[in-house]
Design a protein around this motif. Structure first.
Motif, PDB file in Angstrom:
ATOM      1  N   VAL A 236       0.867  -1.178   0.000  1.00  0.00           N
ATOM      2  CA  VAL A 236       0.000   0.000   0.000  1.00  0.00           C
ATOM      3  C   VAL A 236       0.905   1.230   0.000  1.00  0.00           C
ATOM      4  N   GLN A 237       0.878   1.964  -1.073  1.00  0.00           N
ATOM      5  CA  GLN A 237       1.717   3.159  -1.185  1.00  0.00           C
ATOM      6  C   GLN A 237       0.951   4.361  -0.627  1.00  0.00           C
ATOM      7  N   LEU A 238       1.434   4.882   0.465  1.00  0.00           N
ATOM      8  CA  LEU A 238       0.783   6.031   1.076  1.00  0.00           C
ATOM      9  C   LEU A 238       1.648   7.271   0.893  1.00  0.00           C
ATOM     10  N   GLN A 239       1.053   8.285   0.321  1.00  0.00           N
ATOM     11  CA  GLN A 239       1.744   9.559   0.206  1.00  0.00           C
ATOM     12  C   GLN A 239       1.361  10.400   1.419  1.00  0.00           C
ATOM     13  N   VAL A 240       2.128  10.246   2.480  1.00  0.00           N
ATOM     14  CA  VAL A 240       1.817  10.935   3.730  1.00  0.00           C
ATOM     15  C   VAL A 240       2.793  12.089   3.913  1.00  0.00           C
ATOM     16  N   GLU A 241       2.257  13.270   3.975  1.00  0.00           N
ATOM     17  CA  GLU A 241       3.105  14.444   4.177  1.00  0.00           C
ATOM     18  C   GLU A 241       3.574  14.488   5.627  1.00  0.00           C
ATOM     19  N   GLU A 242       4.870  14.580   5.795  1.00  0.00           N
ATOM     20  CA  GLU A 242       5.435  14.588   7.137  1.00  0.00           C
ATOM     21  C   GLU A 242       5.093  15.895   7.844  1.00  0.00           C
ATOM     22  N   CYS A 243       4.832  15.795   9.143  1.00  0.00           N
ATOM     23  CA  CYS A 243       4.540  16.989   9.937  1.00  0.00           C
ATOM     24  C   CYS A 243       5.732  17.940   9.875  1.00  0.00           C
ATOM     25  N   GLN A 244       5.472  19.195   9.547  1.00  0.00           N
ATOM     26  CA  GLN A 244       6.549  20.161   9.322  1.00  0.00           C
ATOM     27  C   GLN A 244       6.842  21.044  10.528  1.00  0.00           C
ATOM     28  N   ARG A 245       6.175  20.781  11.643  1.00  0.00           N
ATOM     29  CA  ARG A 245       6.423  21.556  12.860  1.00  0.00           C
ATOM     30  C   ARG A 245       7.086  20.680  13.913  1.00  0.00           C
ATOM     31  N   VAL A 246       8.131  21.225  14.542  1.00  0.00           N
ATOM     32  CA  VAL A 246       8.880  20.500  15.563  1.00  0.00           C
ATOM     33  C   VAL A 246       8.980  21.360  16.814  1.00  0.00           C
ATOM     34  N   ASN A 247       8.688  20.738  17.953  1.00  0.00           N
ATOM     35  CA  ASN A 247       8.759  21.409  19.246  1.00  0.00           C
ATOM     36  C   ASN A 247       9.897  20.786  20.045  1.00  0.00           C
ATOM     37  N   LEU A 248      10.847  21.611  20.506  1.00  0.00           N
ATOM     38  CA  LEU A 248      12.021  21.097  21.205  1.00  0.00           C
ATOM     39  C   LEU A 248      11.837  21.146  22.721  1.00  0.00           C
ATOM     40  N   ASP A 249      12.000  20.002  23.339  1.00  0.00           N
ATOM     41  CA  ASP A 249      11.971  19.860  24.786  1.00  0.00           C
ATOM     42  C   ASP A 249      13.312  20.323  25.376  1.00  0.00           C
ATOM     43  N   ILE A 250      13.364  20.531  26.679  1.00  0.00           N
ATOM     44  CA  ILE A 250      14.615  20.911  27.343  1.00  0.00           C
ATOM     45  C   ILE A 250      15.692  19.864  27.100  1.00  0.00           C
ATOM     46  N   VAL A 369       5.472  17.902  16.337  1.00  0.00           N
ATOM     47  CA  VAL A 369       6.087  16.717  16.935  1.00  0.00           C
ATOM     48  C   VAL A 369       7.107  17.194  17.963  1.00  0.00           C
ATOM     49  N   THR A 370       6.988  16.734  19.186  1.00  0.00           N
ATOM     50  CA  THR A 370       7.907  17.158  20.240  1.00  0.00           C
ATOM     51  C   THR A 370       9.119  16.243  20.277  1.00  0.00           C
ATOM     52  N   MET A 371      10.301  16.835  20.135  1.00  0.00           N
ATOM     53  CA  MET A 371      11.552  16.089  20.259  1.00  0.00           C
ATOM     54  C   MET A 371      11.928  16.042  21.729  1.00  0.00           C
ATOM     55  N   THR A 372      12.276  14.858  22.211  1.00  0.00           N
ATOM     56  CA  THR A 372      12.516  14.713  23.645  1.00  0.00           C
ATOM     57  C   THR A 372      13.330  13.465  23.948  1.00  0.00           C
ATOM     58  N   ALA A 373      14.014  13.496  25.089  1.00  0.00           N
ATOM     59  CA  ALA A 373      14.627  12.293  25.646  1.00  0.00           C
ATOM     60  C   ALA A 373      13.850  11.842  26.885  1.00  0.00           C
ATOM     61  N   ASN A 374      12.743  12.525  27.167  1.00  0.00           N
ATOM     62  CA  ASN A 374      11.949  12.254  28.367  1.00  0.00           C
ATOM     63  C   ASN A 374      10.873  11.206  28.072  1.00  0.00           C
ATOM     64  N   SER A 375      11.311   9.981  27.863  1.00  0.00           N
ATOM     65  CA  SER A 375      10.353   8.919  27.539  1.00  0.00           C
ATOM     66  C   SER A 375       9.473   8.559  28.734  1.00  0.00           C
ATOM     67  N   ARG A 376       9.943   8.845  29.944  1.00  0.00           N
ATOM     68  CA  ARG A 376       9.137   8.547  31.147  1.00  0.00           C
ATOM     69  C   ARG A 376       7.831   9.337  31.129  1.00  0.00           C
ATOM     70  N   GLN A 394      18.219   9.571  22.486  1.00  0.00           N
ATOM     71  CA  GLN A 394      19.016   9.385  23.691  1.00  0.00           C
ATOM     72  C   GLN A 394      19.413  10.736  24.280  1.00  0.00           C
ATOM     73  N   PRO A 395      19.540  10.824  25.602  1.00  0.00           N
ATOM     74  CA  PRO A 395      19.926  12.096  26.232  1.00  0.00           C
ATOM     75  C   PRO A 395      21.435  12.296  26.237  1.00  0.00           C
ATOM     76  N   ARG A 396      21.838  13.557  26.240  1.00  0.00           N
ATOM     77  CA  ARG A 396      23.235  13.928  26.451  1.00  0.00           C
ATOM     78  C   ARG A 396      23.252  15.118  27.402  1.00  0.00           C
ATOM     79  N   ALA A 397      24.094  15.066  28.400  1.00  0.00           N
ATOM     80  CA  ALA A 397      24.177  16.139  29.394  1.00  0.00           C
ATOM     81  C   ALA A 397      25.218  17.181  28.987  1.00  0.00           C
ATOM     82  N   LEU A 398      25.231  18.310  29.703  1.00  0.00           N
ATOM     83  CA  LEU A 398      26.269  19.323  29.518  1.00  0.00           C
ATOM     84  C   LEU A 398      27.523  18.844  30.247  1.00  0.00           C
TER      85      LEU A 398
END
Length: 409
Positions: A236-250, A369-376, A394-398
């Motif tokens: 099944v070929q689906l032409q799905v437009e990817e969400c173009q908005r991204v929200n960045l978590d801490i 779509v929210t980008m995050t390492a906070n899977s909890r 995956q998370p990376r610290a300072l």
């Protein structure tokens, strides 16, 4: 064919199908469930062969093997399968909760497949009201799939429903399904109006559940199995437009500017968690994944995320990390905290705090779509039936300020 010959044929089919299933997408949710169902079917047939169970030969044609075969065939025809035999919960118009089993969830969650092994004649007659008591027509099942899919968006898009028929479907049923918005795969067969033989009516009496696939069905309408008017194949070929908005978590803001993410990962730190992250980074770099996902999209962050990020940066960040942070923040649209309505219904807990509600809720309000390492948090919210569109990494610290006391490796 004798009972023993039929048994040997069915056992051989079950063994081959189990071997195929075991090699399909191991590790995917539901894989073991599918294999367990096949092993149970094989044990049942072997007990019959050993004389431990007495069954009629017609029962051997009404096992679950046809349905399970249809599932395996579907999996082999689809890409990016994420779940098998997955149970979704949804509400009807009276707000009553129901569950629905989707045989194959593919295309990253955007395709739901129901694999149908029952023969076209049986399906057609049930639709016409001539099935056994309790039989649910394919059209009714399609209505339930569509209702459930509208309540399970993936990145703000509803999954596409596909019914795959491995023993054909009548033209009128296929037309009705397509009119509803369901894609049809398999042989589409013509319908005539011939009287059925009495023995065909008796065969239908053996099958009472949808997945107990009978050979024929009772009624006055005959599907002409010899006339296949069309064959619709996977994929099944689906032409799905990817969400173009991204929200960045801490967590994403920190990961993006961390020294670990920019080549400074060949250290053993005094803090075990930092050493673990450095090891992970040497094994799999996180920054290319983030950049690839963010490329060409609108980048947002809410004020709660930016404020707390800057507090953490001022406290722990090194010069390079602070410089990268300023460059990153210049690329973002910083917006007010605007948690969505459903976010505000979440109950606070150890894993769901006010700050996370503001961040994920604003992303939800923006339909980003929210980008995050906070899977909890993501799992905890899902446990309260609020499922966010997320990109988890995956998370990376300072760590720049702690390199001076770390051991180079």
């Amino acid at each position: 064919m004798s009972l023993q010959a039929t048994l040997r044929e069915r056992i051989g089919s079950a063994q081959m199908l189990l071997q195929r299933a075991e090699q399909l997408c191991p590790g995917v949710e539901g894989h073991q469930k599918l294999c367990s169902k096949l092993r149970a079917e094989l044990r049942f047939l072997q007990r019959v062969e050993a004389g431990e169970l007495q069954v009629k030969e017609s029962h051997l044609h009404s096992t679950n093997l046809t349905h399970l075969t249809a599932i395996v065939e579907s999996v082999q025809s689809l890409e990016n399968v994420v779940a098998l035999l997955h149970v979704f919960t949804y509400q009807d118009i009276a707000s009553r909760r129901h569950t629905l089993v989707v045989d194959v969830v593919a295309n990253g969650g955007l395709t739901w497949v129901k694999a149908v092994g029952r023969k076209a004649l049986a399906l057609h007659n049930i639709w016409q009201g001539r099935g056994q008591y309790g039989d649910k027509s394919i059209i009714r099942q399609a209505e339930e799939f569509l209702q459930a899919s509208r309540q399970q968006p993936v990145n703000y898009r509803h999954p596409h429903v596909v019914f795959a028929f491995y023993n054909g479907v009548s033209c009128p049923m296929a037309d009705r399904l397509r009119d509803m918005g369901v894609s049809v795969r398999g042989d589409i067969v013509a319908v005539g109006s011939v009287e059925l033989e009495e023995e065909e009516q008796e065969e239908e009496a053996e099958g009472k559940e949808e997945d107990k696939h009978s050979e024929e069905a009772s009624g006055l309408t005959q599907v002409d199995h010899g006339t296949v008017v069309a064959h619709l194949a996977f994929p099944v070929q689906l032409q799905v437009e990817e969400c173009q908005r991204v929200n960045l978590d801490i967590t994403t803001l920190i990961t993006y500017v961390s020294s670990l993410s920019h080549g400074r990962c060949h250290f053993s730190f005094r803090e075990p968690v930092l050493t673990e992250q450095a090891t992970q980074e040497r094994w799999q770099q996180v920054l290319p994944q983030l950049d690839a996902f963010m490329e060409g999209k609108q980048l947002f962050a809410c004020r709660a995320a930016v404020h707390d990020f800057q507090v953490i940066l001022d406290t722990l960040g090194g010069p390079g990390e602070k410089e990268r942070a300023q460059n990153l923040l210049a690329r973002l649209h910083v917006v007010d905290d605007q948690p969505s309505e459903r976010t505000q219904r979440l109950t606070l807990s150890a894993k769901i705090n006010h700050r996370s509600l503001m961040i994920f809720g604003t992303g939800d309000f923006l339909r980003a779509v929210t980008m995050t390492a906070n899977s909890r948090f993501v799992r905890a919210a899902a446990n309260q039936d609020v499922r966010y569109s997320v990109f988890i990494h995956q998370p990376r610290a300072l760590t720049e300020g702690k390199e001076w006391r770390a051991t180079p490796i």
